[in-house]
Write a protein that holds these residues in place. Structure first.
Motif, PDB file in Angstrom:
ATOM      1  N   ALA A 419     102.563  85.940  66.389  1.00  0.00           N
ATOM      2  CA  ALA A 419     102.065  87.121  67.092  1.00  0.00           C
ATOM      3  C   ALA A 419     101.968  88.293  66.134  1.00  0.00           C
ATOM      4  N   SER A 420     101.277  89.340  66.597  1.00  0.00           N
ATOM      5  CA  SER A 420     101.213  90.611  65.887  1.00  0.00           C
ATOM      6  C   SER A 420     101.832  91.675  66.778  1.00  0.00           C
ATOM      7  N   VAL A 421     102.502  92.636  66.169  1.00  0.00           N
ATOM      8  CA  VAL A 421     103.128  93.711  66.932  1.00  0.00           C
ATOM      9  C   VAL A 421     102.107  94.822  67.158  1.00  0.00           C
ATOM     10  N   ILE A 422     101.850  95.139  68.426  1.00  0.00           N
ATOM     11  CA  ILE A 422     100.897  96.189  68.780  1.00  0.00           C
ATOM     12  C   ILE A 422     101.584  97.549  68.818  1.00  0.00           C
ATOM     13  N   SER A 423     102.750  97.591  69.456  1.00  0.00           N
ATOM     14  CA  SER A 423     103.484  98.848  69.551  1.00  0.00           C
ATOM     15  C   SER A 423     104.963  98.539  69.632  1.00  0.00           C
ATOM     16  N   ALA A 424     105.800  99.529  69.311  1.00  0.00           N
ATOM     17  CA  ALA A 424     107.241  99.312  69.339  1.00  0.00           C
ATOM     18  C   ALA A 424     107.958 100.625  69.587  1.00  0.00           C
ATOM     19  N   LYS A 425     109.096 100.520  70.295  1.00  0.00           N
ATOM     20  CA  LYS A 425     109.931 101.684  70.555  1.00  0.00           C
ATOM     21  C   LYS A 425     111.353 101.206  70.755  1.00  0.00           C
ATOM     22  N   GLU A 426     112.275 101.744  69.948  1.00  0.00           N
ATOM     23  CA  GLU A 426     113.678 101.365  69.991  1.00  0.00           C
ATOM     24  C   GLU A 426     113.824  99.853  69.812  1.00  0.00           C
ATOM     25  N   SER A 427     114.348  99.145  70.811  1.00  0.00           N
ATOM     26  CA  SER A 427     114.676  97.723  70.622  1.00  0.00           C
ATOM     27  C   SER A 427     113.700  96.791  71.309  1.00  0.00           C
ATOM     28  N   ARG A 428     112.480  97.255  71.590  1.00  0.00           N
ATOM     29  CA  ARG A 428     111.471  96.373  72.178  1.00  0.00           C
ATOM     30  C   ARG A 428     110.089  96.926  71.869  1.00  0.00           C
ATOM     31  N   GLY A 429     109.077  96.107  72.195  1.00  0.00           N
ATOM     32  CA  GLY A 429     107.700  96.545  71.968  1.00  0.00           C
ATOM     33  C   GLY A 429     106.738  95.578  72.630  1.00  0.00           C
ATOM     34  N   VAL A 430     105.476  95.700  72.258  1.00  0.00           N
ATOM     35  CA  VAL A 430     104.425  94.829  72.789  1.00  0.00           C
ATOM     36  C   VAL A 430     103.843  94.030  71.642  1.00  0.00           C
ATOM     37  N   ILE A 431     103.722  92.724  71.864  1.00  0.00           N
ATOM     38  CA  ILE A 431     103.132  91.851  70.850  1.00  0.00           C
ATOM     39  C   ILE A 431     101.843  91.239  71.391  1.00  0.00           C
ATOM     40  N   GLN A 432     100.981  90.852  70.477  1.00  0.00           N
ATOM     41  CA  GLN A 432      99.761  90.132  70.812  1.00  0.00           C
ATOM     42  C   GLN A 432      99.907  88.717  70.265  1.00  0.00           C
ATOM     43  N   VAL A 433     100.091  87.780  71.179  1.00  0.00           N
ATOM     44  CA  VAL A 433     100.243  86.372  70.776  1.00  0.00           C
ATOM     45  C   VAL A 433      98.883  85.845  70.315  1.00  0.00           C
ATOM     46  N   ILE A 434      98.893  85.073  69.258  1.00  0.00           N
ATOM     47  CA  ILE A 434      97.648  84.560  68.688  1.00  0.00           C
ATOM     48  C   ILE A 434      97.020  83.510  69.596  1.00  0.00           C
ATOM     49  N   ASP A 435      97.822  82.540  70.044  1.00  0.00           N
ATOM     50  CA  ASP A 435      97.312  81.464  70.898  1.00  0.00           C
ATOM     51  C   ASP A 435      98.436  80.992  71.813  1.00  0.00           C
ATOM     52  N   PRO A 436      98.263  81.160  73.144  1.00  0.00           N
ATOM     53  CA  PRO A 436      97.091  81.669  73.858  1.00  0.00           C
ATOM     54  C   PRO A 436      96.942  83.190  73.731  1.00  0.00           C
ATOM     55  N   ALA A 437      95.804  83.723  74.199  1.00  0.00           N
ATOM     56  CA  ALA A 437      95.479  85.142  74.036  1.00  0.00           C
ATOM     57  C   ALA A 437      96.256  85.990  75.030  1.00  0.00           C
ATOM     58  N   VAL A 438      97.520  86.260  74.682  1.00  0.00           N
ATOM     59  CA  VAL A 438      98.432  86.943  75.595  1.00  0.00           C
ATOM     60  C   VAL A 438      99.015  88.184  74.923  1.00  0.00           C
ATOM     61  N   ASP A 439      99.127  89.288  75.671  1.00  0.00           N
ATOM     62  CA  ASP A 439      99.861  90.471  75.240  1.00  0.00           C
ATOM     63  C   ASP A 439     101.107  90.565  76.103  1.00  0.00           C
ATOM     64  N   ALA A 440     102.273  90.788  75.496  1.00  0.00           N
ATOM     65  CA  ALA A 440     103.502  90.750  76.288  1.00  0.00           C
ATOM     66  C   ALA A 440     104.603  91.578  75.646  1.00  0.00           C
ATOM     67  N   GLN A 441     105.619  91.895  76.463  1.00  0.00           N
ATOM     68  CA  GLN A 441     106.805  92.581  75.974  1.00  0.00           C
ATOM     69  C   GLN A 441     107.627  91.625  75.102  1.00  0.00           C
ATOM     70  N   CYS A 442     108.285  92.225  74.094  1.00  0.00           N
ATOM     71  CA  CYS A 442     109.131  91.445  73.199  1.00  0.00           C
ATOM     72  C   CYS A 442     110.350  92.288  72.827  1.00  0.00           C
ATOM     73  N   THR A 443     111.525  91.702  72.885  1.00  0.00           N
ATOM     74  CA  THR A 443     112.731  92.413  72.482  1.00  0.00           C
ATOM     75  C   THR A 443     113.008  92.178  71.001  1.00  0.00           C
ATOM     76  N   GLY A 444     113.712  93.134  70.394  1.00  0.00           N
ATOM     77  CA  GLY A 444     114.033  93.034  68.974  1.00  0.00           C
ATOM     78  C   GLY A 444     113.546  94.271  68.236  1.00  0.00           C
ATOM     79  N   ARG A 445     113.945  94.398  67.006  1.00  0.00           N
ATOM     80  CA  ARG A 445     113.526  95.539  66.192  1.00  0.00           C
ATOM     81  C   ARG A 445     112.179  95.201  65.563  1.00  0.00           C
ATOM     82  N   LEU A 446     111.132  95.785  66.132  1.00  0.00           N
ATOM     83  CA  LEU A 446     109.760  95.454  65.760  1.00  0.00           C
ATOM     84  C   LEU A 446     109.125  96.599  64.989  1.00  0.00           C
ATOM     85  N   THR A 447     108.189  96.237  64.147  1.00  0.00           N
ATOM     86  CA  THR A 447     107.421  97.228  63.391  1.00  0.00           C
ATOM     87  C   THR A 447     105.944  97.036  63.698  1.00  0.00           C
TER      88      THR A 447
END
Length: 472
Positions: A419-447
């Motif tokens: 996946a690619s990280v679209i946005s992040a704040k504190e200990s979570r953010g939004v990622i764009q999964v490559i396959d399937p074409a999904v955008d979703a919340q993700c926990t962790g320290r993201l950049t």
């Protein structure tokens, strides 16, 4: 997706319709009025059926609002843009009018669209289908060599589209150079490929901007849904420039006539702009001080994860859009900041309520007449109707895609995805999964902008909740 997941998804989508109180079938009285209107509809006297209009729409479209024809005019261009004559089928304050005001727009659900007007009108009698004589509002623009407007005319006429093209088909013909030296619709395509970039250049000069993000497209077959991420084709942007041109001219006409309804959006304030500028620096792709923000956004490549993250951050610059109605006194705020000019919705009357009123008002003003009282009386009510309708459409889209994303992933709990990280704040953010074409919340320290591996920990179809966790 398993059959069980498909069944649960169908139930979830039906529940979304119920929760949003979306309209069902038209009443018998509305359908009867539509049948009478279609049977009685007189075509306009002006005959432009010899003009080779074409339509360019998503594949499979049947509610065709616009048809275009372009030819050279000296060193410039003559553009004719035909818009479906929906007012001819809608009696003011009648059954169809009342129902359209309740709906506000056509809603696009995964299990089928919910039309603004009965389909005997929207997908047949008023739709600019190929090889059918139809009534239309025909805008005629004379443009100079740079695409700037020299003159504008508007009249009702009978027209006949001679081809229905999908965006893919139109782009293929343009890329192949079809018809460059021949007459007919292929010339329209080739000239569109000249005018579109020219109008885009004028947009950059006046400070306009647009966000080009990959779309999540829902595909349905036999009750089974999939998602695909797709970037727009150049011809879609060029075609959109003709619609923007029409909306800008409609706004100019209504402002001059001191009556109408505009699509407005305030410019971002200085703090918002500065925060975005700092964000671009933090992401390693700074926005140059000397570059207008529209030009900077146009330069971003959404296929680059870093620049995609910047595109999503730029959403903060595009807020506060609404409708402003007026009659007698022009409002202080008339600008649509993303367009960088006054602008009005006027090119999709089959699918959006407000456009029908804009067309009627502009036609009267262009003829030197006072717009009809029924249209003027409706203007103050339209901003609230459209705001409520837009909110429902947005919720329908977001919740439906969330449910489909959850269904696609429901049997893959514990799997790890790229996946690619679209946005992040504190200990979570939004990622764009490559396959399937999904955008979703993700926990962790993201950049934002980085490529990551993420493990799926939750995918609930009923709520549409999908959650990943970062894999170290």
């Amino acid at each position: 997706m398993t059959t069980s997941a498909d069944d649960r998804l169908a139930t979830a989508i039906a529940a979304i319709r119920t929760d949003l109180d979306l309209p069902a079938a038209f009443s018998a009285s509305v359908e009867l009025e539509a049948q009478r209107a279609v049977a009685a509809n007189p075509l306009p006297y002006l005959d432009l059926t010899d003009v080779p209009f074409i339509t360019i729409d998503p594949e499979g479209s049947t509610d065709l609002d616009q048809a275009v024809q372009i030819e050279r005019l000296g060193e410039g261009y003559l553009v004719r843009y035909a818009i479906a004559d929906v007012p001819a089928f809608v009696e003011p304050l009648g059954e169809i009018d009342a129902e359209a005001r309740r709906r506000g727009q056509t809603f696009y659900a995964p299990d089928g669209r919910i039309p603004l007007h009965p389909t005997i009108i929207s997908e047949s009698a008023a739709s600019l289908l190929p090889n059918e004589v139809r009534g239309a509002f025909v805008w005629q623009f004379s443009l100079d060599a740079d695409g700037a407007v020299l003159s504008t005319e508007l009249s009702r006429a009978r027209i006949r589209s001679i081809r229905q093209l999908s965006y893919v088909e139109a782009q293929h013909e343009i890329d192949e150079g079809a018809g460059r030296d021949a007459g007919g619709p292929d010339i329209t395509l080739m000239l569109l490929a000249e005018i579109g970039p020219a109008r885009r250049a004028l947009e950059r000069v006046r400070g306009g901007a647009s966000l080009s993000r990959p779309e999540q497209i829902v595909f349905s077959r036999d009750g089974h849904y999939t998602l695909e991420r797709r970037s727009s084709l150049p011809v879609e942007e060029w075609n959109a420039q003709i619609s923007l041109l029409t909306g800008m001219e409609a706004a100019r006409i209504m402002i001059a006539g001191r009556v109408g309804i505009l699509r407005t959006m305030p410019a971002p304030d200085a703090d918002t702009v500065e925060r975005f500028r700092l964000r671009t620096e933090a992401l390693g792709h700074p926005w140059p001080e000397s570059m207008p923000y529209g030009e900077y956004l146009a330069s971003l490549d959404s296929n680059d994860p870093l620049q995609l993250a910047i595109t999503h951050a730029a959403g903060s610059l595009f807020r506060g859009a609404g409708y402003t109605a007026f009659d007698g006194e022009v409002p202080e705020q008339v600008i649509q900041a993303a367009v960088a000019a006054p602008y009005a919705h006027t090119t999709a009357p089959l699918r959006r309520l407000v456009d029908r009123f804009t067309l009627v008002v502009c036609e009267a003003l262009c003829a030197g007449e006072t717009p009809p009282r029924w249209a003027r009386d409706a203007l103050p009510t339209l901003p609230k109707i459209m705001a409520a309708s837009d909110s429902r459409a947005s919720q329908l889209d977001n919740r439906s895609i969330a449910a489909i994303e959850a269904a696609l992933l429901s049997d893959r709990i514990g799997d790890v995805f790229d996946a690619s990280v679209i946005s992040a704040k504190e200990s979570r953010g939004v990622i764009q999964v490559i396959d399937p074409a999904v955008d979703a919340q993700c926990t962790g320290r993201l950049t934002p902008g980085e490529r990551v591996r993420a493990r799926l920990v939750e995918a609930d179809i009923e709520t549409g909740r999908v959650l990943f966790e970062l894999v170290a």
